[in-house]
Motif scaffolding. Structure first.
Motif, short mmCIF file in Angstrom:
data_model
loop_
_atom_site.label_atom_id
_atom_site.label_comp_id
_atom_site.label_asym_id
_atom_site.label_seq_id
_atom_site.Cartn_x
_atom_site.Cartn_y
_atom_site.Cartn_z
N ILE A 138 31.97 41.16 -13.66
CA ILE A 138 32.10 42.61 -13.84
C ILE A 138 31.74 43.03 -15.26
CG2 ILE A 138 33.76 44.52 -13.88
CD1 ILE A 138 32.90 43.74 -11.10
N SER A 139 32.00 42.16 -16.22
CA SER A 139 31.69 42.47 -17.62
C SER A 139 30.20 42.70 -17.83
CB SER A 139 32.19 41.34 -18.53
OG SER A 139 33.59 41.23 -18.47
N LEU A 140 29.36 42.16 -16.95
CA LEU A 140 27.90 42.32 -17.07
C LEU A 140 27.41 43.62 -16.43
CD1 LEU A 140 26.86 38.65 -16.16
CD2 LEU A 140 27.12 39.65 -18.44
N ALA A 141 28.30 44.31 -15.73
CA ALA A 141 27.91 45.54 -15.04
C ALA A 141 27.86 46.72 -16.02
CB ALA A 141 28.90 45.83 -13.91
N GLU A 142 27.35 47.84 -15.53
CA GLU A 142 27.35 49.07 -16.31
C GLU A 142 28.79 49.56 -16.48
OE1 GLU A 142 24.69 50.37 -17.74
OE2 GLU A 142 23.39 48.80 -16.90
N GLN A 219 28.92 49.51 -5.32
CA GLN A 219 27.85 49.03 -4.45
C GLN A 219 26.78 48.34 -5.30
OE1 GLN A 219 26.45 52.38 -2.13
NE2 GLN A 219 28.17 52.25 -0.69
N GLY A 220 26.39 47.17 -4.87
CA GLY A 220 25.39 46.40 -5.61
C GLY A 220 25.98 45.49 -6.66
N VAL A 221 27.29 45.58 -6.89
CA VAL A 221 27.97 44.71 -7.86
C VAL A 221 28.48 43.47 -7.13
CG1 VAL A 221 29.88 44.51 -9.49
CG2 VAL A 221 28.63 46.66 -9.30
N ASP A 222 28.28 42.32 -7.71
CA ASP A 222 28.72 41.07 -7.12
C ASP A 222 30.25 40.97 -7.17
OD1 ASP A 222 29.18 38.50 -6.25
OD2 ASP A 222 27.88 37.52 -7.71
N LEU A 223 30.87 41.02 -6.01
CA LEU A 223 32.33 40.91 -5.91
C LEU A 223 32.71 39.65 -5.12
CD1 LEU A 223 33.16 44.64 -5.06
CD2 LEU A 223 33.33 43.52 -7.30
#
Length: 233
Positions: A138-142, A219-223
């Motif tokens: 998650i830290s790599l997400a916007e 959506q589109g974030v690796d969970l």
């Protein structure tokens, strides 16, 4: 669940009794690692409350990574049992906490005569690694997905003991640190979310009005490691 302890794996009655015999209750005011970079002094099982852990650099400047959050029924401290080294982890009390505490020295004594304690440590460590791994992703997400994830993750912790609650008792200062987002940018994000009627900001808390709208922002974030969404809908 035995005597308020949420066991992370199946354990024999004998092992549970041995662990219960060394368990003591602790309040968050008794935690040394909240005040300094001290290693964990044993295992902690959260019986009430929410706490997060984030990494910092040696010069005490926070990183932009998302902090790992733990709530009722979660355990931490297993990695320090064999190797109690100094850490650079910043603990953040989101809500007042109570713990079942198992001192390191007593656990080491139990390990000498009961191999099942290794099973307990393994499951605690595995679950902690899953939580931390998801935070790294998650830290790599916007920034908007990061804030959305943290709010939903906190809401899942709140609903463990208040099933219909939509309020997260977190201040903007705390949310900024947990999400790894600067205060000015966080204020912008929260104002837009409030304008969209997704959340409602209060003094010291945030009401999640439309958790499904926050889920859409992920959506589109690796969970794949830890997904809070199925626990809310």
């Amino acid at each position: 669940m035995t005597d308020g302890i949420s066991w992370p794996c199946g354990l024999s009655k004998e092992t549970k009794e041995q662990l219960e015999s060394i368990s003591i209750h602790k309040e968050d005011s008794q935690l040394s690692f909240l005040r300094s970079y001290q290693p964990f002094d044993g295992l902690y099982c959260i019986s009430r409350g929410i706490i997060s852990f984030g990494y910092e650099t040696e010069n005490n400047r926070g990183l932009t990574s998302v902090s790992a959050t733990f709530g009722q029924g979660d355990w931490f401290g297993a990695s320090s049992i064999a190797n109690p080294m100094q850490t650079f982890i910043q603990a953040e009390l989101v809500e007042p906490c109570k713990f079942h505490f198992f001192h390191r020295n007593q656990l080491l004594q139990l390990l000498k005569k009961n191999d099942e304690i290794y099973k307990l440590l393994y499951f605690i460590t595995r679950e902690s690694h899953v939580t931390v791994a998801q935070c790294h992703i998650i830290s790599l997400a916007e920034m908007i997905p990061k804030v959305s994830y943290v709010l939903l993750d906190l809401l899942t912790k709140v609903r463990r003991y208040s099933h219909k609650s939509s309020h997260v008792q977190v201040s903007q200062v705390q949310l900024s640190r947990i999400a790894g987002v600067s205060r000015p940018k966080l204020n912008q994000i929260l104002k837009q979310m409030e304008k969209d009627n997704t959340i409602s900001v209060h003094y010291g808390s945030i009401e999640i009005v439309k958790p499904e709208a926050l889920a859409v922002k992920l959506q589109g974030v690796d969970l794949s490691y830890k997904n809070p969404i199925p626990h809310l809908f």
